[in-house]
Design a protein around this motif. Structure first.
Motif, PDB file in Angstrom:
ATOM      1  N   GLY A 327       4.647  35.349   6.615  1.00 39.22           N
ATOM      2  CA  GLY A 327       3.708  36.305   6.792  1.00 39.22           C
ATOM      3  C   GLY A 327       3.891  37.765   6.264  1.00 39.22           C
ATOM      4  O   GLY A 327       4.898  37.882   5.399  1.00 39.22           O
ATOM      5  N   THR A 328       3.015  38.639   6.533  1.00 36.48           N
ATOM      6  CA  THR A 328       3.145  39.966   5.765  1.00 36.48           C
ATOM      7  C   THR A 328       3.449  40.990   7.091  1.00 36.48           C
ATOM      8  O   THR A 328       3.769  40.560   7.991  1.00 36.48           O
ATOM      9  N   SER A 329       2.844  42.175   6.907  1.00 40.55           N
ATOM     10  CA  SER A 329       3.121  43.299   8.129  1.00 40.55           C
ATOM     11  C   SER A 329       1.968  44.189   7.942  1.00 40.55           C
ATOM     12  O   SER A 329       1.298  44.493   6.918  1.00 40.55           O
ATOM     13  N   PHE A 330       1.336  44.822   9.203  1.00 45.57           N
ATOM     14  CA  PHE A 330       0.269  45.572   9.078  1.00 45.57           C
ATOM     15  C   PHE A 330       0.838  47.054   8.641  1.00 45.57           C
ATOM     16  O   PHE A 330       0.129  47.758   8.442  1.00 45.57           O
ATOM     17  N   LEU A 331       2.107  47.128   8.918  1.00 46.62           N
ATOM     18  CA  LEU A 331       2.854  48.473   8.412  1.00 46.62           C
ATOM     19  C   LEU A 331       2.880  48.787   7.127  1.00 46.62           C
ATOM     20  O   LEU A 331       3.964  48.810   6.670  1.00 46.62           O
TER      21      LEU A 331
END
Length: 544
Positions: A327-331
Motif C-alpha cells: 500500500g501507500t500512505s496518507f502522509l
C-alpha cells in the motif's frame, strides 16, 4: 533445511502458526552447539576480496554484508517439550552501483574465488539494469568509519543458557497456567543472534553482534457445558536483550490492572494472571457499542503506533514504492511540505530511534553502514519528518541518511525498514490509576489482538487481549467482544492524556513484513499508558 521441512518438525497448533512467520530458517545444527563468532580478520579478508573484485569490474560504489544468523526455537505444550530446533545461516551479499544503477548478488560459498565471482555478477547485473535506467542512483554522502564494532549490551547470552534451563522454565509456566484453571497452554521461546559484518568502498569495516529474545504463550480455557472457549496470549514483548529479560527485578514492577515489568518479564507471573483472566473472560459482559474514552496500556498501544504511525511515515511507502504489495500512505509529501499538517493533538510527540537500549531495532550501524540516530517524526501533533535511507535522503532535502536500511539476511537486498517508533511520555506527573479516576465512561485495554487497516494506513480497527469497563473513575468489571474503529488523524487528535515516564514500556514485533520478495524485520514501539476520548467501539460478536 527447507522451510516446509522445518514446519513439519515444528510441532502443532499455535507453535506451527508462529513458526510460519519465521524468516531465514537456515540449516539445522546440533541443539547444544556452543555459541561463537567468526574471527573479524577473516571477515575483513573476505570483504576485501569482494570490494576489490567489484572495483576491478567497474563498480563506482560497493557494500558487502557478511552475515551469520543463529536462531533457536523451543516449543512446549502442557507437560511436553514438542520441539527444539537450532538453525544457522552464513553467507555474503554484495551490492554495487555501476552505470548509475544498483546490482546485487549473494552466495554461501565463503571462499575468496567464489566471492570475487559473486561481486562480478553483481556488477554485471547493475550494468544490465542501467540499460533501463531513467535516473541514476543518488546516494547521500557517508564517511567511512574505518574498523569499528558494536555489541548489544546484554548481560547473559541466551544461547549460552543450557537448553534444559530454558525448557524447564517454559514447562513451569505451563504448569502454573494449568493449576490456575487453563485447559491448554502452549509456550515458546525464540532466540535470534545476528552476527553482521559490513564493509564498503567508503572505507567502513563494521562488526556487529545483535541479540533478540521473545518468550510467549497462549492459554485456552473451555466451558465444558457449552463448548465455548476463550484465550489469553502472553503480555510479553520481544526485546533486544539477553536472557536477563527473563530475570525480573522488583524495581521494574508496575502494578496495575495486571502486573507487568518495565524492562524485564516475569513469565511465570504472567501465566498465573493469564489463567485467572481467561476464566474471567468466560464470564465477561459483552460490550455495548458506542463512544468510549479509551485507556490504552503500552502492551496494546504499540501495535496501533506501528500500523498508524510507523508504516505511514516510511518514505518509500509515501513515494509509492510499496503500492503494489503493502500500500501507500496518507502522509503524502505535500502534507510534510506544508509544515503544519495536523497529525494529532499537541500532546502527541513521536520519535524514530535506532539507538534505544533493549529495543528490537537497536544497532550501532544500519545495513548501509550509517550510524544510527534518533529524530522527530511528529512534534507537538505536527508531521515534521519521515524515515529515509541513503538513496532517498535527497528527496526530502536531507544531506544524510537517517540509518533506516535493513535486510533480513545476507541473501536479501537491504532496503528501507522501520526504526523503533515511539510515543513520548507525558511531561507532567501522571499514573494510569490517576488517569482512570477522571474517566466517566471508558474501557481499559491491554495486550494486542486482531487488527485491520486500509492501504493508506488511515482507517483502522483494533482489538486486544483484555478489556475492562470504567465507570465514574473506577474499573467495574471485564468486558469482551471489544474493538475500536477510527482513522489515524481522528484517533491521534483524541489523545488527551499520556502517563509519565515511570510507566513507559516497549512493545514490538519480531516479524514485521514488507517488500517483494517479502522480508521480515524486528522493531519496537514504546509508550506510556495514554487516554483517547470519544472513540467509537463496536461489538465484534454482533452481526451487522
Amino acid at each position: 533445511m527447507k522451510r516446509r521441512d522445518f514446519l513439519q518438525m515444528a510441532g502443532m497448533g499455535l507453535g506451527a502458526g508462529l513458526l510460519a512467520q519465521v524468516p531465514l530458517i537456515g540449516n539445522a545444527i546440533p541443539i547444544e552447539t556452543p555459541w561463537y563468532t567468526i574471527d573479524v580478520t577473516k571477515k575483513k579478508e573476505l570483504a576485501d576480496a569482494a570490494l576489490n573484485a567489484a572495483r576491478s569490474k567497474g563498480a563506482t560504489y560497493t557494500d558487502v554484508r557478511i552475515g551469520r544468523y543463529l536462531n533457536q526455537f523451543i516449543i512446549t505444550r502442557e507437560d511436553k517439550v514438542e520441539n527444539i530446533v537450532n538453525t544457522e545461516s552464513y553467507g555474503i551479499g554484495i551490492r554495487v552501483i555501476a552505470g548509475g544503477s544498483w546490482g546485487f548478488a549473494s552466495t554461501d560459498k565463503m571462499d575468496k574465488d567464489s566471492i570475487a565471482k559473486t561481486a562480478a555478477l553483481a556488477v554485471a547485473i547493475a550494468k544490465e539494469n542501467a540499460r533501463l535506467l531513467t535516473t541514476p542512483v543518488e546516494l547521500a554522502p557517508q564517511k567511512g568509519y574505518g574498523e569499528v564494532s558494536w555489541k548489544a549490551p546484554i548481560e547473559r547470552n541466551a544461547f549460552d543458557v543450557p537448553v534444559k534451563e530454558k525448557a524447564d522454565l517454559l514447562l513451569s509456566v505451563n504448569d502454573a497456567a494449568l493449576k490456575g484453571g487453563a485447559n491448554y497452554i502452549g509456550s515458546y521461546m525464540f532466540l535470534v543472534n545476528e552476527q553482521k559484518y559490513f564493509a564498503s568502498s567508503d572505507g567502513s569495516y563494521i562488526d556487529q553482534d545483535i541479540h533478540r529474545i521473545w518468550p510467549t504463550f497462549q492459554i485456552t480455557k473451555i466451558d465444558a457445558a457449552t463448548g465455548k472457549f476463550e484465550t489469553r496470549n502472553a503480555l510479553s514483548a520481544p526485546r533486544g536483550m539477553g536472557y536477563e529479560y527473563l530475570m525480573p527485578r522488583e524495581s521494574d514492577k508496575i502494578k496495575g490492572v495486571t502486573t507487568l515489568y518495565r524492562n524485564r518479564y516475569d513469565m511465570l507471573e504472567d501465566a498465573r494472571q493469564g489463567a485467572a483472566q481467561v476464566g474471567e473472560k468466560m464470564k465477561a459482559k459483552s460490550v455495548e457499542p458506542g463512544k468510549y474514552d479509551l485507556i490504552l496500556d503500552p502492551s496494546h498501544l504499540w501495535l496501533t503506533i506501528h500500523e498508524s504511525v510507523g508504516h505511514p511515515t516510511e518514505l518509500d511507502r509515501v513515494l509509492g514504492y510499496e503500492a503494489n504489495f503493502a500500500g501507500t500512505s496518507f502522509l503524502t509529501l505535500d502534507k510534510w511540505q506544508s509544515k503544519n499538517f495536523n497529525f494529532g493533538s499537541p500532546l502527541v510527540n513521536i520519535v524514530a530511534d535506532k539507538t534505544q537500549p533493549g529495543s528490537l531495532g537497536a544497532v550501532g550501524y544500519d545495513d548501509e553502514g550509517v550510524g544510527t540516530q534518533k529524530w522527530d517524526l511528529i512534534k507537538n501533533g505536527v508531521l515534521v519528518n519521515y524515515q529515509t535511507i541513503r538513496d532517498q535522503a535527497h528527496i526530502i532535502g536531507l544531506n544524510h541518511s537517517q540509518g533506516c536500511c535493513y535486510a533480513q539476511g545476507w541473501g536479501d537486498v537491504q532496503f528501507q525498514r522501520m526504526p523503533n517508533v515511539s510515543l513520548q511520555p507525558g511531561a507532567g506527573k501522571l499514573s494510569p490509576a490517576e488517569m482512570i479516576k477522571n474517566v466517566e465512561k471508558g474501557i481499559f485495554i491491554a495486550g494486542d489482538g486482531s487488527f485491520s487497516i486500509d492501504q493508506q494506513r488511515y482507517n483502522f480497527q483494533f482489538g486486544g487481549q483484555l478489556y475492562y469497563e470504567i465507570k465514574n473513575g473506577q474499573i467495574v468489571g471485564m468486558l469482551k467482544d471489544v474493538a475500536y474503529q477510527s482513522n489515524t488523524q481522528e484517533f491521534w487528535n483524541s489523545c488527551k492524556a499520556i502517563a509519565d515516564e515511570s510507566d513507559y514500556r516497549l512493545g514490538g514485533s519480531f516479524f514485521d513484513g514488507k517488500g517483494q520478495p517479502s522480508q521480515s524485520s524486528a522493531v519496537s514501539h514504546g509508550s506510556s499508558t495514554a487516554r483517547f476520548n470519544g472513540v467509537n467501539v463496536i461489538n465484534t460478536a454482533r452481526k451487522i
